[in-house]
Design a protein around this motif. Structure first.
Motif: not given
Length: 732
Positions: A524-547
């Motif tokens: 669970r911990g390994v899969d959760y961390s991998a999921h978060q790491a994979g979403r970081i670029p998408w969240v950064i992109g969204f937040v940057c564009v929104a800002t």
């Protein structure tokens, strides 16, 4: 009833801040509130009461266990649940007799088994098991119901265990398990949060009292922030039926953010009202000063609120129930804080009038402007050198983030002061196989069930140790419980998972056509961390564009919008680097009261990103708005940078001190994930206030000069040229 005539200074300030033309929504709302203070305040109180009542009526929809399933581990648990093979919740009662033989514990063992068997919340009480060293007895207690039910009923079992300990002082009786650890952690966190409120609220009030010099002026921001928090918690209960409540830190983040933005918005507004009154020699009425503040600070508050909300909305992209619940609560508290700042706050400022402080701020403002002028001189006189210094400081603080390691809290990392956590440590020392387990789920086609069974036998043989095996009624699904034998966050535990997933399962089940997946604490911990790491670029992109979009709409400048995005990212990577430097090493353990886990919580990078970008944009909007006001008056950009930053410096500094006091209070929570939130945001706010606002931003704007406003500089110049014409029209 007609309004009293405005003094000439009011019309001059109207023109100076751009009120001579059409009025923004924030101005119209504030003007209505200022001229109907009683109705506005009563309306706000009624709104908060309605929000709280709505939340009480609907209750809070708690997320169920399936909401937390993610990745391969989630697929394994879904398959086990569908086959009715989810392992039941088990608690363990440990009995030891320090300095004596365990034979003295016979009566205690008999009473423990008898008392727990009588409980309706217990499905089965197992036979006592002696540890290899002979010093500990373990009694397994299977609870009735599923994992969520166990978290509600385990308190009764804990009470019975405590009563048994009191009845048998000659031995030590203690209980642990996933349910009791969860209850203990949540209770401890609730106590710690109550203590942080006792720390942060008085500090916030004292800072505001020093800032304003009047009790009522200091109390207004705190009261509005607390009312915004109360209202948003009520609305959060209603919204939880769309975005389920994940529990844990969600309400903590709502309180943290509600206090930060709620106090900040009231601070900006109140300071501007007092400034306008002082500028006019107190000839402006409070209502007129509030209207001017609405056109400046009020408009910035609305823009800032939108910026913070869209940044927090990026957390929905993570597709995780925890982040969705945090985003929902945070968005609601910011929206309610903005609403209060645009309605109740102007009404209170007019209604209280002179009671919010009579002292002139002219002398103190001149002294403050002089100090900040001196601090800004290096950026204005030597912008290239200052920018290089700022860039070096940013790189030095951000560099450790390159080695950041993500992980998840577990029973080994929770505070050892929690009895169930301490007992779990004793359990795993005496019975290593009762620690973390891999849960291997195999689902085969009925036509090939025989092949799958043979392959599972071979898998069990290669694993060794005779893992526990359960099979579904139809014989198609098998679950193996494999003891890990290592702490769940250790490299050895991850290595065992990698071997199981990458080597043993393909080698034994690869040719059978069976579906297989691995869950358990490690997976669970390994899969959760991998999921978060994979979403970081998408969240950064969204937040940057929104800002970028928010800043572009606010100032009409592509250049400033891009500068804002870069500055926000600098603050984020600096916070990540600071977190890595503090928590992946042990040098700060004694200072901050934690034991290093060697990793950063996998939720921290995204959490800090979303919160910090919103707050950093908040500061950016207030500072650049003051600079833009100076430009609108015809001041060259270089001088406008000095005037605007000096004028806004005291309020931004006060806001930063208040935010830091709120964030620092989270460091005193005895849970490492909460400490990481507090440290990360504290580093970011201090870095933003000192490096970004004193060094980098003024240096960049000085170097760019008039190009800062591209492509709107022409319209700003035209605004200055046409001001006399608008003034005549306004008088007409």
């Amino acid at each position: 009833m007609s309004r009293p005539p405005r003094p000439r200074c009011y019309r001059r300030r109207q023109r100076a801040v751009g009120m001579a033309g059409g009025q923004a929504v924030s101005v119209r709302i504030a003007m209505w509130s200022a001229h109907h203070p009683a109705r506005a305040v009563l309306g706000w109180v009624a709104f908060i009461v309605l929000c709280v009542a709505a939340g009480a009526a609907t209750g809070t929809n708690k997320g169920v266990i399936s909401d937390f399933w993610m990745g391969e581990a989630g697929r394994a648990e879904a398959a086990a649940a569908a086959a009715g093979l989810t392992p039941p919740p088990v608690e363990h009662v440990l009995i030891t007799a320090p300095g004596k033989s365990l034979d003295a514990a016979a009566a205690a063992v008999r009473d423990v088994r008898g008392a727990l068997q009588e409980s309706l919340d217990v499905a089965e009480v197992g036979e006592p098991v002696r540890s290899a060293d002979g010093g500990t007895l373990r009694i397994p207690v299977t609870l009735a119901g599923d994992t969520e039910t166990a978290k509600k009923t385990v308190r009764g079992i804990l009470e019975r265990t405590a009563a048994l300990q009191a009845a048998h002082p000659e031995v030590t009786i203690a209980q642990t398990g996933s349910a009791s650890v969860s209850v203990g952690v949540n209770d401890k966190q609730g106590q710690d949060l109550a203590r942080t409120e006792m720390i942060s609220l008085p500090i916030t009030f004292v800072v505001l009292l020093v800032t304003f010099g009047a009790v009522l002026a200091a109390a207004i921001p705190v009261v509005l922030a607390l009312s915004a928090f109360a209202g948003s918690v009520g609305l959060y209960g209603v919204a939880s039926w769309i975005f389920p409540d994940a529990g844990g830190a969600a309400i903590s983040v709502v309180f943290l953010l509600g206090m930060a933005v709620g106090v900040d918005y009231a601070l900006f507004y109140l300071k501007r009202v007092r400034e306008e009154r002082a500028r006019s020699g107190n000839t402006l009425t409070h209502a007129a000063a509030v209207e001017i503040a609405a056109a400046t600070a009020g408009r910035s508050i609305m823009t800032s609120g939108v910026a913070v909300i869209v940044s927090l909305a990026g957390l929905y992209i993570v597709d995780d129930v925890i982040f969705s619940s945090v985003a929902t609560g945070a968005v609601l508290v910011v929206a309610v804080a903005v609403a209060g700042s645009l309605t109740a706050l102007p009404a209170l400022l007019v209604g209280l009038g002179g009671r919010i402080g009579h002292r002139s701020i002219g002398r103190r403002r001149a002294a403050s402007d002089s100090r900040w002028t001196a601090l800004l001189q290096p950026a204005l006189r030597r912008p290239v050198a200052t920018l290089l210094v700022g860039a070096v400081l940013t790189a030095a603080l951000a560099l450790p983030a390159a080695s950041i390691r993500l992980g998840n809290e577990g029973k080994e990392t929770f505070p050892a002061g929690i009895p169930a956590v301490a007992t779990y440590s004793r359990l795993t020392q005496a019975f290593p196989d009762e620690g973390a387990q891999h849960l291997v789920v195999v689902r085969a086609d009925p036509a090939r069930a025989t092949d799958a069974t043979a392959a599972i036998d071979e898998l069990a043989r290669r694993i060794g140790g005779g893992p526990a095996r359960t099979v579904s009624a139809d014989g198609t699904t098998t679950v193996l419980q494999v003891p890990v034998g290592y702490p769940e966050n250790s490299p050895a535990a991850r290595a065992s998972l990698d071997r199981l997933r990458g080597e043993l399962l393909p080698a034994t089940l690869g040719g059978t056509g069976a579906e297989y997946a691995v869950s358990g604490e490690v997976a669970r911990g390994v899969d959760y961390s991998a999921h978060q790491a994979g979403r970081i670029p998408w969240v950064i992109g969204f937040v940057c564009v929104a800002t970028l979009v928010v800043m572009l709409v606010a100032f009409g400048s592509v250049v400033l919008a891009l500068v804002g995005v870069v500055i926000n990212l600098a603050a984020v990577v600096a916070a990540w680097g600071g977190l890595t430097l503090v928590f992946q090493n042990d040098w700060a353990e004694g200072l901050l009261g934690f034991t290093s886990t060697g990793f950063i919580g996998s939720r921290m990078p995204l959490m800090i990103l979303a919160i910090l970008v919103g707050l950093s944009t908040d500061y950016q909007i207030f500072v650049v708005s003051r600079i833009r006001e100076a430009v609108r008056r015809g001041v060259p950009t270089r001088q406008a940078v000095l005037d605007g930053m000096a004028a806004s410096a005291s309020v931004v500094t006060s806001a930063a001190v208040i935010m830091v006091s709120v964030f620092v209070s989270f460091i005193f929570i005895d849970r490492i994930e909460m400490k990481q939130v507090g440290v990360g945001l504290t580093i970011a706010v201090l870095f933003d206030a000192v490096v970004l606002r004193i060094l980098i931003l003024p240096a960049v704007m000085t170097l760019l000069g008039e190009r800062c406003w591209w492509p709107r500089r022409g319209s700003l110049t035209q605004d200055v040229v046409s001001r006399p014409r608008r003034a005549r029209a306004a008088r007409t």
